[in-house]
Each structure stands twice: as C-alpha cells, then as structure tokens.
Design a protein around this motif. Sequence first.
Motif, PDB file in Angstrom:
ATOM      1  N   UNK A 161       0.830  -1.198   0.000  1.00 36.29           N
ATOM      2  CA  UNK A 161       0.000   0.000   0.000  1.00 36.29           C
ATOM      3  C   UNK A 161       0.872   1.258   0.000  1.00 36.29           C
ATOM      4  N   UNK A 162       0.293   2.366  -0.418  1.00 35.20           N
ATOM      5  CA  UNK A 162       0.966   3.656  -0.364  1.00 35.20           C
ATOM      6  C   UNK A 162       0.428   4.413   0.842  1.00 35.20           C
ATOM      7  N   UNK A 163       1.342   4.842   1.709  1.00 34.03           N
ATOM      8  CA  UNK A 163       0.943   5.565   2.915  1.00 34.03           C
ATOM      9  C   UNK A 163       1.667   6.903   2.966  1.00 34.03           C
ATOM     10  N   UNK A 164       1.206   7.790   3.836  1.00 40.59           N
ATOM     11  CA  UNK A 164       1.826   9.108   3.940  1.00 40.59           C
ATOM     12  C   UNK A 164       3.176   9.023   4.636  1.00 40.59           C
ATOM     13  N   UNK A 193      -3.505   5.637  13.448  1.00 36.55           N
ATOM     14  CA  UNK A 193      -4.929   5.502  13.764  1.00 36.55           C
ATOM     15  C   UNK A 193      -5.807   6.040  12.642  1.00 36.55           C
ATOM     16  N   UNK A 194      -5.270   6.943  11.823  1.00 37.73           N
ATOM     17  CA  UNK A 194      -6.054   7.495  10.715  1.00 37.73           C
ATOM     18  C   UNK A 194      -6.116   6.552   9.503  1.00 37.73           C
ATOM     19  N   UNK A 195      -5.339   5.473   9.530  1.00 42.91           N
ATOM     20  CA  UNK A 195      -5.349   4.490   8.438  1.00 42.91           C
ATOM     21  C   UNK A 195      -6.524   3.536   8.639  1.00 42.91           C
ATOM     22  N   UNK A 204       5.505  -1.133   2.538  1.00 42.29           N
ATOM     23  CA  UNK A 204       4.712  -0.023   2.023  1.00 42.29           C
ATOM     24  C   UNK A 204       5.581   0.899   1.180  1.00 42.29           C
ATOM     25  N   UNK A 205       4.913   1.728   0.422  1.00 40.22           N
ATOM     26  CA  UNK A 205       5.573   2.784  -0.325  1.00 40.22           C
ATOM     27  C   UNK A 205       5.089   4.096   0.252  1.00 40.22           C
ATOM     28  N   UNK A 206       5.972   5.071   0.307  1.00 40.25           N
ATOM     29  CA  UNK A 206       5.618   6.368   0.855  1.00 40.25           C
ATOM     30  C   UNK A 206       5.099   7.256  -0.276  1.00 40.25           C
ATOM     31  N   UNK A 207       3.967   7.882  -0.013  1.00 38.20           N
ATOM     32  CA  UNK A 207       3.329   8.772  -0.976  1.00 38.20           C
ATOM     33  C   UNK A 207       4.271   9.912  -1.351  1.00 38.20           C
ATOM     34  N   UNK A 208       4.315  10.243  -2.626  1.00 35.89           N
ATOM     35  CA  UNK A 208       5.170  11.331  -3.083  1.00 35.89           C
ATOM     36  C   UNK A 208       4.584  12.664  -2.620  1.00 35.89           C
ATOM     37  N   UNK A 209       5.479  13.584  -2.305  1.00 42.33           N
ATOM     38  CA  UNK A 209       5.051  14.925  -1.944  1.00 42.33           C
ATOM     39  C   UNK A 209       4.577  15.636  -3.216  1.00 42.33           C
ATOM     40  N   UNK A 210       3.776  16.689  -3.076  1.00 40.84           N
ATOM     41  CA  UNK A 210       3.369  17.434  -4.273  1.00 40.84           C
ATOM     42  C   UNK A 210       4.569  17.937  -5.082  1.00 40.84           C
ATOM     43  N   UNK A 211       5.639  18.340  -4.402  1.00 39.78           N
ATOM     44  CA  UNK A 211       6.831  18.821  -5.106  1.00 39.78           C
ATOM     45  C   UNK A 211       7.462  17.717  -5.947  1.00 39.78           C
ATOM     46  N   UNK A 212       7.534  16.508  -5.400  1.00 36.59           N
ATOM     47  CA  UNK A 212       8.093  15.385  -6.156  1.00 36.59           C
ATOM     48  C   UNK A 212       7.207  15.027  -7.344  1.00 36.59           C
TER      49      UNK A 212
END
Length: 121
Positions: free
Chosen positions: A3-6, A47-49, A62-70
């Motif tokens: 999954x992709x998480x923050x 807890x927000x997941x 997991x994969x980390x979600x890309x920032x808007x800049x990326x």
Amino acid sequence: MKPTITKEQAEAIDSLRNGRAAWDNEDFLYAYTSADYSTSPEFQPIASMDLMTLAAALVNGYEVEKTPEKKVRGYFEKTKRTRDERYLAGDIEGKRFHAGALVGICSTLGLLGIKIEGVNA
C-alpha cells in the motif's frame, strides 16, 4: 501488494518498530483496536489508516506517498524527456507542444511563488 501511505504514517510505523519497545505486527494491531493507544500522539498517524491498509503495510511493506513537489518534478522531467524525444524524431509540433507545457509549469509555479529544485529553482 504494497500500500501507499503518507510520510507521517511511515515515520510513525518506523519509530514504533525501531523504538525502545520495538513493536511487532501484533502490537500495532492491538494498539489500533485499543482506545488507550489510538488517541496517543505518536500513534495518531497510524490511527487514521484503515485496518486493512495497516495490516497490508505491516505484512507486505509499504511505499511512501510522493510529496506534491516530487509529483511536479516528476511530471516536469517526463515532459522534458518527451519534448527532447519529439525533437529527435523530427516532430516539431510535438516538441513545441511539450515545450509549451514546460513554460506553463514554470509560469504557474512562478505565479504561485513556489520554488521546486530541478524545475524552477
């Protein structure tokens, strides 16, 4: 499937896994269902997941979600490559189109006062 998480969720998982308590998967799932932990500040991003995403992240990684800049940098670089490919292929209209998109990206960032390394900074 991973999954992709923050970034915040990934940092919380890493912190709890590698902290002095060294949480395992069962600890995370217990804390997720326990009112005692789900409101604690260090556990709040987790807890927000939703439960299935958490379980998949713990088991599969997991994969980390890309920032808007990326995301913008990736789009900019892809558009630049496509512009160059169109030029080499002799497609002048395609080259002009993608060159215009690059100008649009930089102009929009300039109007918003945003600087992104590798794009307009």
